[in-house]
Design an enzyme around this catalytic site. Structure first.
Site, mmCIF file in Angstrom:
data_model
loop_
_atom_site.group_PDB
_atom_site.id
_atom_site.type_symbol
_atom_site.label_atom_id
_atom_site.label_comp_id
_atom_site.label_asym_id
_atom_site.label_seq_id
_atom_site.Cartn_x
_atom_site.Cartn_y
_atom_site.Cartn_z
ATOM 1 N N PRO A 40 35.930 50.839 42.103
ATOM 2 C CA PRO A 40 36.273 51.995 42.940
ATOM 3 C C PRO A 40 36.670 53.201 42.096
ATOM 4 C CG PRO A 40 37.273 50.004 43.795
ATOM 5 C CD PRO A 40 36.687 49.643 42.465
ATOM 6 N N GLU A 41 36.158 54.362 42.490
ATOM 7 C CA GLU A 41 36.484 55.611 41.805
ATOM 8 C C GLU A 41 37.349 56.460 42.732
ATOM 9 O OE1 GLU A 41 32.905 57.353 40.076
ATOM 10 O OE2 GLU A 41 32.013 55.365 39.861
ATOM 11 N N ARG A 64 35.818 68.611 22.656
ATOM 12 C CA ARG A 64 35.458 67.205 22.435
ATOM 13 C C ARG A 64 34.107 67.113 21.733
ATOM 14 N NH1 ARG A 64 38.706 63.417 25.413
ATOM 15 N NH2 ARG A 64 40.668 64.541 25.684
ATOM 16 N N HIS A 88 40.384 35.373 49.482
ATOM 17 C CA HIS A 88 41.007 35.758 48.210
ATOM 18 C C HIS A 88 42.290 36.567 48.444
ATOM 19 C CE1 HIS A 88 37.471 34.269 46.108
ATOM 20 N NE2 HIS A 88 36.721 34.938 46.968
ATOM 21 N N ARG A 101 37.820 39.082 42.319
ATOM 22 C CA ARG A 101 37.650 38.913 40.865
ATOM 23 C C ARG A 101 38.971 38.974 40.103
ATOM 24 N NH1 ARG A 101 32.315 42.880 40.447
ATOM 25 N NH2 ARG A 101 30.937 41.548 41.652
#
Length: 285
Positions: free
Chosen positions: A2-3, A157, A95, A115
């Site tokens: 998820p973002e 950068r 889960h 997970r």
């Protein structure tokens, strides 16, 4: 994973369903779900009992729930974590790792994680900003985010522009999906050196990042499988609007060229070979 749009969707749901409620008991079913809480599962439950959730906040991909004690519950969904609001009578998820019951006998808050890469922890004194996530940069949707500072840092950068977008100490919340989408809109290949961008190009890219994130938030994020859902178990719909990510071999919606997939940091990048040509050794956007 998820973002920002997915985590913001969850945060919004938590703000609606758990803020203002007092925790009665917490049951930890799987110790790995609280592995970031050094004192262990029983302490996690004991510290939270009787505490009232006062807000639901987010920085980048992290959530935190400030408490009336001045502490906070900090959470990261990992690859498959879900924070679900469920009636107490609802069947337990396969889960289910943590369950919160509230004094009002209303819906439970459940942390489910197939997970087990995600988890929750209590941050002492972390209500304003947990120390554990203080190093995470502001995200571009935050009112305090300063565009000029980000552009200047990006141009300093010496790295590929996509790597820069994924650097959570530079700009938070952007992951593989939304980086590819923003780069497609900006007509930039992810390997373009960030220090070769002009200021206008960097500003345009940031604008596309904001647009993509905002549009995804509006439709509940992106769901590719059943592992990401909002607090009510509903999927997001931004996958229907993707122009690059996951569309290998499909025609670019701008020029018709087949979208290509390339290896990137043990993941995949998706781009248009015509609209986003690979960079040469020297070049400016």
């Amino acid at each position: 994973m998820p973002e920002l749009p997915e985590v913001e969707t969850v945060r919004s749901g938590l703000a609606r369903w758990v803020v203002g409620r007092t925790i009665a008991t917490v049951e930890v079913r799987h110790p790995r779900a609280v592995r970031r809480h050094p004192a262990g599962a029983q302490d996690f439950a004991d510290v939270l009992a009787g505490r009232t959730i006062t807000e639901a906040r987010r920085r980048g991909k992290y959530l935190w729930l400030p408490l009336d004690s001045g502490d906070a519950v900090v959470g990261h969904l990992g690859m498959s974590g879900q924070l679900l609001v469920q009636p107490a009578t609802a069947a337990e998820e396969k889960h289910l790792h943590i369950r919160f019951d509230f004094t009002d006998d209303g819906p439970q808050l459940r942390f489910v994680d197939q997970r087990t890469f995600g988890g929750l922890a209590v941050s002492p004194g972390g209500a304003t900003l947990p120390a554990e996530i203080a190093h995470i940069a502001l995200d571009p949707m935050d009112p305090a985010f300063v565009e000029a500072d980000f552009v200047a840092a990006l141009l300093r950068r010496r790295t590929a522009v996509k790597r820069a977008l994924l650097d959570q100490t530079l700009i938070s919340g952007v992951g593989n999906i939304y980086a590819d989408e923003a780069l497609w809109r900006a007509k930039l290949h992810g390997e373009r050196p960030s220090d070769e961008l002009t200021k206008p190009a960097a500003s345009r890219l940031l604008g596309h990042v904001r647009d993509v994130l905002g549009e995804a938030i509006a439709v509940g994020g992106t769901t590719f499988d059943a592992l990401y859902v909002n607090v009510n178990g509903e999927s997001g719909y931004f996958d229907r609007s993707l122009n690059a990510y996951g569309r290998e071999g499909e025609p670019c919606s701008r020029c018709g060229s087949p979208i290509r997939r390339e290896q990137f940091m043990n993941r995949s990048s998706f781009s248009c070979p015509r609209c986003q040509p690979r960079p040469r050794t020297v070049g400016r956007a």
